[in-house]
Scaffold this motif. Structure first.
Motif, mmCIF file in Angstrom:
data_model
loop_
_atom_site.group_PDB
_atom_site.id
_atom_site.type_symbol
_atom_site.label_atom_id
_atom_site.label_comp_id
_atom_site.label_asym_id
_atom_site.label_seq_id
_atom_site.Cartn_x
_atom_site.Cartn_y
_atom_site.Cartn_z
ATOM 1 N N LYS A 27 -5.278 40.651 45.859
ATOM 2 C CA LYS A 27 -4.249 40.615 46.894
ATOM 3 C C LYS A 27 -2.957 41.267 46.396
ATOM 4 C CE LYS A 27 -1.977 37.384 50.040
ATOM 5 N NZ LYS A 27 -0.591 37.422 49.680
ATOM 6 N N THR A 28 -2.602 41.003 45.151
ATOM 7 C CA THR A 28 -1.397 41.595 44.575
ATOM 8 C C THR A 28 -1.515 43.114 44.496
ATOM 9 O OG1 THR A 28 -1.019 39.593 43.298
ATOM 10 C CG2 THR A 28 0.126 41.572 42.558
ATOM 11 N N GLN A 29 -2.690 43.608 44.119
ATOM 12 C CA GLN A 29 -2.909 45.058 44.063
ATOM 13 C C GLN A 29 -2.766 45.687 45.449
ATOM 14 O OE1 GLN A 29 -6.744 45.589 42.285
ATOM 15 N NE2 GLN A 29 -5.988 45.230 40.201
ATOM 16 N N ARG A 30 -3.348 45.050 46.466
ATOM 17 C CA ARG A 30 -3.253 45.579 47.834
ATOM 18 C C ARG A 30 -1.803 45.606 48.311
ATOM 19 N NH1 ARG A 30 -6.572 41.771 50.789
ATOM 20 N NH2 ARG A 30 -7.587 41.093 48.906
ATOM 21 N N GLU A 31 -1.063 44.543 47.995
ATOM 22 C CA GLU A 31 0.343 44.482 48.399
ATOM 23 C C GLU A 31 1.160 45.555 47.691
ATOM 24 O OE1 GLU A 31 1.467 40.479 47.483
ATOM 25 O OE2 GLU A 31 0.379 39.662 49.189
ATOM 26 N N GLU A 64 7.894 40.983 52.241
ATOM 27 C CA GLU A 64 7.723 41.428 53.622
ATOM 28 C C GLU A 64 8.305 40.421 54.615
ATOM 29 O OE1 GLU A 64 3.581 42.342 54.163
ATOM 30 O OE2 GLU A 64 3.576 43.718 52.459
ATOM 31 N N GLY A 65 9.090 39.479 54.119
ATOM 32 C CA GLY A 65 9.787 38.539 54.984
ATOM 33 C C GLY A 65 9.111 37.193 55.168
ATOM 34 N N GLY A 66 8.071 36.914 54.403
ATOM 35 C CA GLY A 66 7.383 35.635 54.522
ATOM 36 C C GLY A 66 8.188 34.505 53.903
ATOM 37 N N PRO A 67 8.303 33.382 54.599
ATOM 38 C CA PRO A 67 9.078 32.250 54.072
ATOM 39 C C PRO A 67 8.296 31.466 53.026
ATOM 40 C CG PRO A 67 8.141 31.664 56.179
ATOM 41 C CD PRO A 67 7.785 33.111 55.935
ATOM 42 N N THR A 68 9.002 30.753 52.175
ATOM 43 C CA THR A 68 8.369 29.886 51.197
ATOM 44 C C THR A 68 8.298 28.489 51.799
ATOM 45 O OG1 THR A 68 9.205 31.219 49.377
ATOM 46 C CG2 THR A 68 8.490 29.000 48.826
ATOM 47 N N GLU A 69 7.294 28.300 52.628
ATOM 48 C CA GLU A 69 7.043 27.000 53.236
ATOM 49 C C GLU A 69 5.541 26.810 53.320
ATOM 50 O OE1 GLU A 69 7.670 28.277 57.876
ATOM 51 O OE2 GLU A 69 9.424 27.676 56.721
ATOM 52 N N ALA A 70 5.115 25.575 53.438
ATOM 53 C CA ALA A 70 3.691 25.239 53.363
ATOM 54 C C ALA A 70 2.837 26.039 54.340
ATOM 55 C CB ALA A 70 3.494 23.746 53.594
ATOM 56 N N SER A 71 3.347 26.323 55.526
ATOM 57 C CA SER A 71 2.556 27.055 56.517
ATOM 58 C C SER A 71 2.286 28.505 56.110
ATOM 59 C CB SER A 71 3.255 27.032 57.872
ATOM 60 O OG SER A 71 4.517 27.676 57.783
ATOM 61 N N ASN A 72 3.053 29.033 55.168
ATOM 62 C CA ASN A 72 2.863 30.411 54.714
ATOM 63 C C ASN A 72 2.270 30.463 53.306
ATOM 64 O OD1 ASN A 72 3.084 33.272 55.004
ATOM 65 N ND2 ASN A 72 4.862 33.220 53.662
ATOM 66 N N LEU A 73 1.776 29.349 52.796
ATOM 67 C CA LEU A 73 1.192 29.305 51.460
ATOM 68 C C LEU A 73 -0.268 28.902 51.547
ATOM 69 C CD1 LEU A 73 4.068 27.447 49.598
ATOM 70 C CD2 LEU A 73 3.515 29.866 49.407
ATOM 71 N N GLU A 74 -1.084 29.400 50.601
ATOM 72 C CA GLU A 74 -2.474 28.997 50.533
ATOM 73 C C GLU A 74 -2.928 28.958 49.082
ATOM 74 O OE1 GLU A 74 -4.955 31.742 52.660
ATOM 75 O OE2 GLU A 74 -4.523 33.402 51.309
ATOM 76 N N LEU A 79 0.035 48.479 46.623
ATOM 77 C CA LEU A 79 -0.300 49.763 47.240
ATOM 78 C C LEU A 79 0.429 49.941 48.560
ATOM 79 C CD1 LEU A 79 -4.144 50.077 46.584
ATOM 80 C CD2 LEU A 79 -2.344 51.588 45.734
ATOM 81 N N ARG A 80 0.460 48.870 49.355
ATOM 82 C CA ARG A 80 1.165 48.918 50.634
ATOM 83 C C ARG A 80 2.649 49.207 50.432
ATOM 84 N NH1 ARG A 80 -1.168 44.159 52.903
ATOM 85 N NH2 ARG A 80 0.718 43.029 52.338
ATOM 86 N N ALA A 81 3.227 48.587 49.424
ATOM 87 C CA ALA A 81 4.656 48.787 49.152
ATOM 88 C C ALA A 81 4.933 50.228 48.692
ATOM 89 C CB ALA A 81 5.126 47.802 48.098
ATOM 90 N N ARG A 82 4.020 50.799 47.926
ATOM 91 C CA ARG A 82 4.222 52.176 47.439
ATOM 92 C C ARG A 82 4.117 53.188 48.580
ATOM 93 N NH1 ARG A 82 0.027 51.716 43.178
ATOM 94 N NH2 ARG A 82 0.862 50.008 41.988
ATOM 95 N N LYS A 83 3.292 52.908 49.584
ATOM 96 C CA LYS A 83 3.100 53.828 50.687
ATOM 97 C C LYS A 83 4.303 53.866 51.637
ATOM 98 C CE LYS A 83 -1.907 53.712 50.751
ATOM 99 N NZ LYS A 83 -3.116 53.352 51.500
ATOM 100 N N LYS A 84 5.090 52.788 51.616
ATOM 101 C CA LYS A 84 6.263 52.733 52.529
ATOM 102 C C LYS A 84 7.341 53.652 52.116
ATOM 103 C CE LYS A 84 5.554 48.179 54.389
ATOM 104 N NZ LYS A 84 6.057 46.858 54.560
#
Length: 118
Positions: A107-111, A87-97, A113-118
Motif C-alpha cells: 500500500k505504501t509503494q502504491r501511495e 491526501e487529506g485523510g483524518p486520523t480517526e477510527a473510521s479512517n484506520l484499519e 507512486l501515486r504521489a510521484r505522478k501528481k
C-alpha cells in the motif's frame, strides 16, 4: 580517548561526515535536537495514538483487513490510514484499519507512486 569513526551525516541530502554521537554534521546539528524530544509534535505517537491504535486492532480482531477482503485470515501487526493523511485523510477510527506488514508495504509503494505522478 579514542575518536569515533567518521560517518555520513544523517541528513538525506548532505554529503559531509561527522564524528558526533547524534549523527549530524555541524550544519545539520539542529536536527539532532528535535530528535531528542522523542515523538512529541510529530503527529502519531504518545498515549492518544496508542489508545486509538489498540481500539482499531480490537475492532478488526487483530486481522489484516486487505487480506480479509481477499478471503485470507492474516494476523495484523500495524494500523494504517485508509485514506492517507497526505491526501487529506483524518486520523480517526473510521479512517484506520488493521493491516499486516506485507500489505502495508504494498500500500505504501502504491501511495508513493501515486504521489510521484501528481
Amino acid at each position: 580517548m579514542r575518536q569515533r569513526v567518521a560517518k555520513p551525516c544523517r541528513d538525506k541530502l548532505c554529503r559531509r561526515t561527522t564524528r558526533e554521537k547524534h549523527g549530524y554534521c555541524e550544519e545539520h546539528a539542529d536536527q539532532a535536537r528535535s530528535w531528542s524530544r522523542g515523538r512529541a509534535g510529530r503527529g502519531r505517537g504518545g498515549r492518544p495514538w496508542r489508545r486509538l491504535r489498540e481500539q482499531v486492532l480490537i475492532r478488526d480482531r487483530y486481522l489484516c483487513q486487505p487480506c480479509g477482503r481477499a478471503n485470507d485470515a492474516t494476523p495484523a501487526s500495524q494500523v494504517d490510514h485508509v485514506i492517507p493523511e497526505a491526501e487529506g485523510g483524518p486520523t480517526e477510527a473510521s479512517n484506520l484499519e488493521a493491516i499486516c506488514g506485507p500489505c502495508h508495504d504494498l500500500k505504501t509503494q502504491r501511495e508513493a507512486l501515486r504521489a510521484r505522478k501528481k
